[in-house]
Design a protein around this motif. Structure first.
Motif, PDB file in Angstrom:
ATOM      1  N   ASP A  38      21.905  -0.470  -4.941  1.00 55.11           N
ATOM      2  CA  ASP A  38      21.846   0.577  -5.962  1.00 55.11           C
ATOM      3  C   ASP A  38      20.683   1.537  -5.692  1.00 55.11           C
ATOM      4  OD1 ASP A  38      24.020  -0.518  -7.221  1.00 55.11           O
ATOM      5  OD2 ASP A  38      22.816  -1.620  -8.717  1.00 55.11           O
ATOM      6  N   PHE A  39      19.535   0.988  -5.341  1.00 52.36           N
ATOM      7  CA  PHE A  39      18.365   1.809  -5.025  1.00 52.36           C
ATOM      8  C   PHE A  39      18.674   2.738  -3.862  1.00 52.36           C
ATOM      9  CE2 PHE A  39      14.532   2.344  -2.385  1.00 52.36           C
ATOM     10  CZ  PHE A  39      13.742   3.059  -3.279  1.00 52.36           C
ATOM     11  N   TRP A  40      19.305   2.180  -2.812  1.00 54.85           N
ATOM     12  CA  TRP A  40      19.632   2.975  -1.621  1.00 54.85           C
ATOM     13  C   TRP A  40      20.634   4.087  -1.959  1.00 54.85           C
ATOM     14  CZ3 TRP A  40      17.506   3.707   2.910  1.00 54.85           C
ATOM     15  CH2 TRP A  40      18.238   4.341   3.907  1.00 54.85           C
ATOM     16  N   SER A  78      16.978   9.367   5.215  1.00 52.20           N
ATOM     17  CA  SER A  78      16.631   9.670   6.604  1.00 52.20           C
ATOM     18  C   SER A  78      15.197   9.251   6.909  1.00 52.20           C
ATOM     19  CB  SER A  78      16.821  11.160   6.861  1.00 52.20           C
ATOM     20  OG  SER A  78      16.305  11.524   8.105  1.00 52.20           O
ATOM     21  N   ILE A  79      14.285   9.543   6.000  1.00 54.91           N
ATOM     22  CA  ILE A  79      12.875   9.178   6.198  1.00 54.91           C
ATOM     23  C   ILE A  79      12.720   7.657   6.234  1.00 54.91           C
ATOM     24  CG2 ILE A  79      10.596   9.212   5.102  1.00 54.91           C
ATOM     25  CD1 ILE A  79      11.300  12.055   4.115  1.00 54.91           C
ATOM     26  N   LEU A  80      13.377   6.959   5.321  1.00 47.96           N
ATOM     27  CA  LEU A  80      13.280   5.497   5.303  1.00 47.96           C
ATOM     28  C   LEU A  80      13.900   4.871   6.556  1.00 47.96           C
ATOM     29  CD1 LEU A  80      13.887   4.536   1.576  1.00 47.96           C
ATOM     30  CD2 LEU A  80      11.795   4.322   2.912  1.00 47.96           C
ATOM     31  N   LYS A  81      14.984   5.475   7.058  1.00 45.63           N
ATOM     32  CA  LYS A  81      15.588   4.964   8.298  1.00 45.63           C
ATOM     33  C   LYS A  81      14.632   5.118   9.474  1.00 45.63           C
ATOM     34  CE  LYS A  81      20.466   5.645   7.186  1.00 45.63           C
ATOM     35  NZ  LYS A  81      21.673   6.423   7.472  1.00 45.63           N
ATOM     36  N   LYS A  82      13.917   6.250   9.533  1.00 44.80           N
ATOM     37  CA  LYS A  82      12.946   6.459  10.617  1.00 44.80           C
ATOM     38  C   LYS A  82      11.803   5.462  10.519  1.00 44.80           C
ATOM     39  CE  LYS A  82      13.930  11.329  11.270  1.00 44.80           C
ATOM     40  NZ  LYS A  82      13.464  12.707  11.102  1.00 44.80           N
ATOM     41  N   ILE A  83      11.305   5.254   9.310  1.00 41.11           N
ATOM     42  CA  ILE A  83      10.220   4.278   9.118  1.00 41.11           C
ATOM     43  C   ILE A  83      10.685   2.884   9.510  1.00 41.11           C
ATOM     44  CG2 ILE A  83       8.821   3.127   7.348  1.00 41.11           C
ATOM     45  CD1 ILE A  83       8.677   5.856   5.916  1.00 41.11           C
ATOM     46  N   LEU A 139       9.200   0.324  12.442  1.00 39.33           N
ATOM     47  CA  LEU A 139       8.763  -1.041  12.143  1.00 39.33           C
ATOM     48  C   LEU A 139       9.523  -2.069  12.963  1.00 39.33           C
ATOM     49  CD1 LEU A 139       8.300  -1.004   8.278  1.00 39.33           C
ATOM     50  CD2 LEU A 139       6.528  -1.114  10.022  1.00 39.33           C
ATOM     51  N   THR A 140      10.836  -1.922  13.022  1.00 37.60           N
ATOM     52  CA  THR A 140      11.613  -2.916  13.754  1.00 37.60           C
ATOM     53  C   THR A 140      11.336  -2.826  15.247  1.00 37.60           C
ATOM     54  OG1 THR A 140      13.518  -1.429  13.778  1.00 37.60           O
ATOM     55  CG2 THR A 140      13.450  -3.104  12.058  1.00 37.60           C
TER      56      THR A 140
END
Length: 93
Positions: free
Chosen positions: A22-24, A33-38, A42-43
């Motif tokens: 739900d948050f996503w 997009s920003i969270l995917k880059k972060i 990290l991974t």
């Protein structure tokens, strides 16, 4: 002490999963997009950390499960020219 049953734990996991979904879905495309880059950064760093530590993990697992590996490691330590004082300090005497 409260012990949770497997059904309770699965319920908690499902609740967290749906909350995260739900948050996503409530994020904008730019935020996603920003969270995917972060997450990719990290991974990537986690992958390198796992790759660099994997040989030590394998040696530790072998040392814990196969007695011959442990005795080989101890023979190797005793054959090194380390002063007896240091070996005693490390607990190898």
């Amino acid at each position: 002490m409260d012990s949770q049953t497997a059904a309770d734990k699965n319920g908690i996991i499902n609740k967290v999963s749906t909350d995260l979904q739900d948050f996503w879905s409530n994020l904008s495309d730019k935020q996603q997009s920003i969270l995917k880059k972060i997450w990719s950064i990290l991974t990537y760093k986690w992958q390198w950390q796992i790759i660099l530590n994997a040989p030590f993990l394998v040696i530790w697992i072998l040392d814990q499960t196969i007695p011959a590996v442990h005795s080989f490691n101890m023979q190797l330590i005793f054959s090194l020219p380390i002063p007896l004082v240091i070996k005693t300090y490390l607990g190898f005497s």
